[in-house]
Design a protein around this motif. Structure first.
Motif, PDB file in Angstrom:
ATOM      1  N   ARG A  19       0.836  -1.213   0.000  1.00 14.23           N
ATOM      2  CA  ARG A  19       0.000   0.000   0.000  1.00 14.23           C
ATOM      3  C   ARG A  19       0.866   1.256   0.000  1.00 14.23           C
ATOM      4  O   ARG A  19       0.601   2.198  -0.753  1.00 14.23           O
ATOM      5  N   CYS A  23       1.079   4.102  -3.062  1.00 10.67           N
ATOM      6  CA  CYS A  23       0.873   5.547  -2.903  1.00 10.67           C
ATOM      7  C   CYS A  23       2.035   6.338  -3.505  1.00 10.67           C
ATOM      8  O   CYS A  23       1.814   7.336  -4.196  1.00 10.67           O
ATOM      9  N   ARG A  36      -6.235  -0.227  -0.719  1.00  5.41           N
ATOM     10  CA  ARG A  36      -6.595  -0.813   0.576  1.00  5.41           C
ATOM     11  C   ARG A  36      -6.375  -2.325   0.551  1.00  5.41           C
ATOM     12  O   ARG A  36      -6.446  -2.961  -0.505  1.00  5.41           O
ATOM     13  N   GLU A  88      -4.260   5.813   1.303  1.00  4.52           N
ATOM     14  CA  GLU A  88      -4.521   4.477   1.814  1.00  4.52           C
ATOM     15  C   GLU A  88      -5.862   4.510   2.506  1.00  4.52           C
ATOM     16  O   GLU A  88      -6.144   5.428   3.272  1.00  4.52           O
TER      17      GLU A  88
END
Length: 92
Positions: A19, A23, A36, A88
């Protein structure tokens, strides 16, 4: 042209920084959306932005960060949510 795709990443993809790395990659590509963990052990990504950048995210997600082991990547068209950042989200 803005497009959106929903990715579902299967394999050893939780507990390896997937995650966080997603990002960073999304921000590098100028994408919006979210990532997620899912309770079934997969990682779900919603990416929207320039079509070429979204395709680059798809390519990246097919292998993920160094400690990940992606077994399969499911790709579906997404609905543009008009998000203005990449974050997230809590597990689903």
């Amino acid at each position: 042209m803005t497009v959106a795709k929903r990715l579902l990443v299967h394999g050893h993809v939780q507990g390896v920084g997937f995650r966080f790395a997603t990002c960073l990659e999304a921000k590098r590509l100028g994408l919006y959306g979210w990532v997620r963990n899912r309770h079934d052990g997969t990682v779900e990504i919603h990416a929207e932005g320039n079509a070429n950048a979204v395709d680059e995210m798809v390519d990246w997600a097919s292998h993920g960060p160094p400690n990940a082991n992606v077994a399969r990547l499911d790709i579906q068209p997404g609905v543009i949510e008009g998000i203005d950042t990449f974050t997230e989200r809590a597990s689903n």
